[in-house]
Design a protein around this motif. Structure first.
Motif, PDB file in Angstrom:
ATOM      1  N   SER A 190      -9.353 -19.033  79.135  1.00  0.00           N
ATOM      2  CA  SER A 190     -10.083 -19.832  78.141  1.00  0.00           C
ATOM      3  C   SER A 190      -9.694 -19.437  76.723  1.00  0.00           C
ATOM      4  O   SER A 190      -9.536 -20.298  75.849  1.00  0.00           O
ATOM      5  CB  SER A 190     -11.590 -19.656  78.336  1.00  0.00           C
ATOM      6  OG  SER A 190     -12.022 -20.226  79.544  1.00  0.00           O
TER       7      SER A 190
ATOM      8  N   SER B 134     -12.157 -35.796  84.733  1.00  0.00           N
ATOM      9  CA  SER B 134     -12.569 -34.672  83.907  1.00  0.00           C
ATOM     10  C   SER B 134     -13.094 -33.566  84.819  1.00  0.00           C
ATOM     11  O   SER B 134     -13.576 -33.816  85.929  1.00  0.00           O
ATOM     12  CB  SER B 134     -13.662 -35.098  82.928  1.00  0.00           C
ATOM     13  OG  SER B 134     -14.893 -35.309  83.615  1.00  0.00           O
TER      14      SER B 134
ATOM     15  N   THR C 277      -1.134 -24.583  76.092  1.00  0.00           N
ATOM     16  CA  THR C 277      -1.367 -25.574  77.144  1.00  0.00           C
ATOM     17  C   THR C 277      -1.220 -24.872  78.492  1.00  0.00           C
ATOM     18  O   THR C 277      -0.259 -24.150  78.720  1.00  0.00           O
ATOM     19  CB  THR C 277      -0.351 -26.717  77.042  1.00  0.00           C
ATOM     20  OG1 THR C 277      -0.438 -27.294  75.733  1.00  0.00           O
ATOM     21  CG2 THR C 277      -0.621 -27.792  78.091  1.00  0.00           C
TER      22      THR C 277
ATOM     23  N   ASP D 149     -10.323 -28.695  81.287  1.00  0.00           N
ATOM     24  CA  ASP D 149     -10.645 -29.981  80.664  1.00  0.00           C
ATOM     25  C   ASP D 149     -10.584 -31.106  81.692  1.00  0.00           C
ATOM     26  O   ASP D 149     -11.455 -31.972  81.731  1.00  0.00           O
ATOM     27  CB  ASP D 149      -9.664 -30.269  79.525  1.00  0.00           C
ATOM     28  CG  ASP D 149      -9.743 -29.225  78.424  1.00  0.00           C
ATOM     29  OD1 ASP D 149     -10.743 -29.232  77.686  1.00  0.00           O
ATOM     30  OD2 ASP D 149      -8.816 -28.398  78.322  1.00  0.00           O
ATOM     31  N   ARG D 150      -9.530 -31.078  82.503  1.00  0.00           N
ATOM     32  CA  ARG D 150      -9.359 -32.100  83.532  1.00  0.00           C
ATOM     33  C   ARG D 150      -8.844 -31.443  84.804  1.00  0.00           C
ATOM     34  O   ARG D 150      -8.411 -30.288  84.795  1.00  0.00           O
ATOM     35  CB  ARG D 150      -8.358 -33.179  83.076  1.00  0.00           C
ATOM     36  CG  ARG D 150      -8.818 -33.994  81.886  1.00  0.00           C
ATOM     37  CD  ARG D 150      -7.856 -35.130  81.533  1.00  0.00           C
ATOM     38  NE  ARG D 150      -6.540 -34.621  81.188  1.00  0.00           N
ATOM     39  CZ  ARG D 150      -5.472 -34.710  81.983  1.00  0.00           C
ATOM     40  NH1 ARG D 150      -5.558 -35.282  83.174  1.00  0.00           N
ATOM     41  NH2 ARG D 150      -4.310 -34.228  81.596  1.00  0.00           N
TER      42      ARG D 150
ATOM     43  N   ARG E  61      -6.294 -20.874  75.798  1.00  0.00           N
ATOM     44  CA  ARG E  61      -6.412 -22.300  75.454  1.00  0.00           C
ATOM     45  C   ARG E  61      -6.982 -22.471  74.050  1.00  0.00           C
ATOM     46  O   ARG E  61      -6.536 -23.342  73.284  1.00  0.00           O
ATOM     47  CB  ARG E  61      -7.278 -23.008  76.492  1.00  0.00           C
ATOM     48  CG  ARG E  61      -7.344 -24.540  76.352  1.00  0.00           C
ATOM     49  CD  ARG E  61      -8.507 -25.025  75.508  1.00  0.00           C
ATOM     50  NE  ARG E  61      -9.759 -24.493  75.958  1.00  0.00           N
ATOM     51  CZ  ARG E  61     -10.490 -25.012  76.927  1.00  0.00           C
ATOM     52  NH1 ARG E  61     -10.106 -26.112  77.531  1.00  0.00           N
ATOM     53  NH2 ARG E  61     -11.640 -24.450  77.266  1.00  0.00           N
ATOM     54  N   SER E  62      -7.969 -21.656  73.671  1.00  0.00           N
ATOM     55  CA  SER E  62      -8.579 -21.770  72.347  1.00  0.00           C
ATOM     56  C   SER E  62      -7.575 -21.455  71.242  1.00  0.00           C
ATOM     57  O   SER E  62      -7.758 -21.874  70.097  1.00  0.00           O
ATOM     58  CB  SER E  62      -9.794 -20.846  72.231  1.00  0.00           C
ATOM     59  OG  SER E  62      -9.405 -19.483  72.152  1.00  0.00           O
TER      60      SER E  62
ATOM     61  N   LYS F 154     -15.695 -31.824  84.446  1.00  0.00           N
ATOM     62  CA  LYS F 154     -17.135 -32.003  84.624  1.00  0.00           C
ATOM     63  C   LYS F 154     -17.427 -33.011  85.732  1.00  0.00           C
ATOM     64  O   LYS F 154     -18.290 -32.774  86.588  1.00  0.00           O
ATOM     65  CB  LYS F 154     -17.765 -32.465  83.308  1.00  0.00           C
ATOM     66  CG  LYS F 154     -19.268 -32.657  83.381  1.00  0.00           C
ATOM     67  CD  LYS F 154     -19.822 -33.083  82.031  1.00  0.00           C
ATOM     68  CE  LYS F 154     -21.336 -33.308  82.102  1.00  0.00           C
ATOM     69  NZ  LYS F 154     -21.885 -33.745  80.792  1.00  0.00           N
TER      70      LYS F 154
ATOM     71  N   GLU G  77      -4.680 -28.288  76.294  1.00  0.00           N
ATOM     72  CA  GLU G  77      -5.749 -28.391  77.282  1.00  0.00           C
ATOM     73  C   GLU G  77      -5.435 -27.557  78.516  1.00  0.00           C
ATOM     74  O   GLU G  77      -4.306 -27.139  78.756  1.00  0.00           O
ATOM     75  CB  GLU G  77      -6.001 -29.849  77.673  1.00  0.00           C
ATOM     76  CG  GLU G  77      -4.922 -30.489  78.523  1.00  0.00           C
ATOM     77  CD  GLU G  77      -5.288 -31.897  79.008  1.00  0.00           C
ATOM     78  OE1 GLU G  77      -6.434 -32.337  78.786  1.00  0.00           O
ATOM     79  OE2 GLU G  77      -4.426 -32.539  79.611  1.00  0.00           O
TER      80      GLU G  77
END
Length: 259
Positions: free
Chosen positions: A180, A219, A188, A204-205, A183-184, A221, A30
């Protein structure tokens, strides 16, 4: 068990700690971002995880192992790589020499060659500039080189400290796109970044730092939708925050004023 866990960390440079009882975690694969103003403690935390700063109290666990007192070199051998603020490339050396130094902890020649191929695929502009002096690169190109150098050690965890600092906007977008992508591919990533809106957009967080403590967490978001984060770190005026709080179309306003 979390991949990396910090428990009640106290750390600093003087008798007055820059970090006070910090407890955070990273799960494998993440992106976790640290948000906060300059001097809030983000860089200090990154240095504490990489071993450049030994905590006065608290524990750092990596895959269940206590690494709180390990040297930076030992942490690199375990796969924890720190890309420092300000890039800190070797300006008088060539690109090739910088990349070779990044792979110093990799003993197997085949693995070093594999990482070099991987890095040059990620950063194709470096392929034709291996003999160029790194100090002649722009700020954004130097930042990309610093990340490439860090990836040469085949890390499991990447600690990125202010990667967008002093970088032109077009290259900032490329850097966050690259993060990004990494990470994919399973890496980490801990991202300490003043550019809160872009950092939270890919994370993510997140943890919000203020004066050496974590004032908010959640999170990415939820933090993007937080009135407090929006007002302090995303550059949204207080009357806009108030409009959101009064029940206006939150998604529409965030798109309008954040993106």
């Amino acid at each position: 068990m979390s991949f990396i866990e910090l428990k009640n960390i106290i750390a600093g440079y003087t008798e007055i700690p820059a970090l006070r009882n910090i407890t955070i975690r990273l799960e494998e694969g993440e992106i976790v971002t640290l948000v906060g103003a300059n001097g809030a403690g983000k860089s200090t935390l990154v240095k504490t995880i990489s071993g450049l700063l030994i905590p006065a109290a608290g524990v750092i666990l990596f895959n269940g192992e206590d690494i709180s007192r390990l040297s930076p070199a030992d942490r690199i051998h375990r796969g924890i790589v720190h890309i420092p603020e300000g890039r800190q490339i070797f300006a008088g050396m060539t690109v090739s020499e910088n990349l070779a130094l990044g792979a110093y902890s990799v003993v197997e020649e085949a693995r070093r060659e594999r990482q070099l191929r991987y890095v040059l695929e990620l950063f194709p502009f470096l392929r034709d500039r291996l003999d160029d002096i790194a100090g002649n690169f722009s700020g954004g190109q130097q930042q990309l080189l610093a990340i490439a150098r860090g990836l040469m050690s085949d890390p499991r965890v990447l600690l990125l400290d202010e990667p967008s600092l002093g970088v032109a906007p077009l290259l900032v977008a490329e850097i966050f796109k690259l993060i990004s992508k990494l990470r994919s591919e399973g890496l980490t990533i801990l991202l300490a970044e003043q550019n809160a809106r872009q950092a939270l957009a890919i994370a993510d967080r997140g943890y919000v730092f203020e004066n050496g403590i974590v004032s908010l967490q959640g999170s990415a978001k939820d933090l993007l939708n937080s009135h407090e984060v929006a007002e302090k770190y995303l550059g949204i005026d207080s009357h806009i925050v108030g409009e959101i709080a009064d029940g206006a179309d939150k998604a529409r306003l965030l798109r309008q004023y954040i993106w």
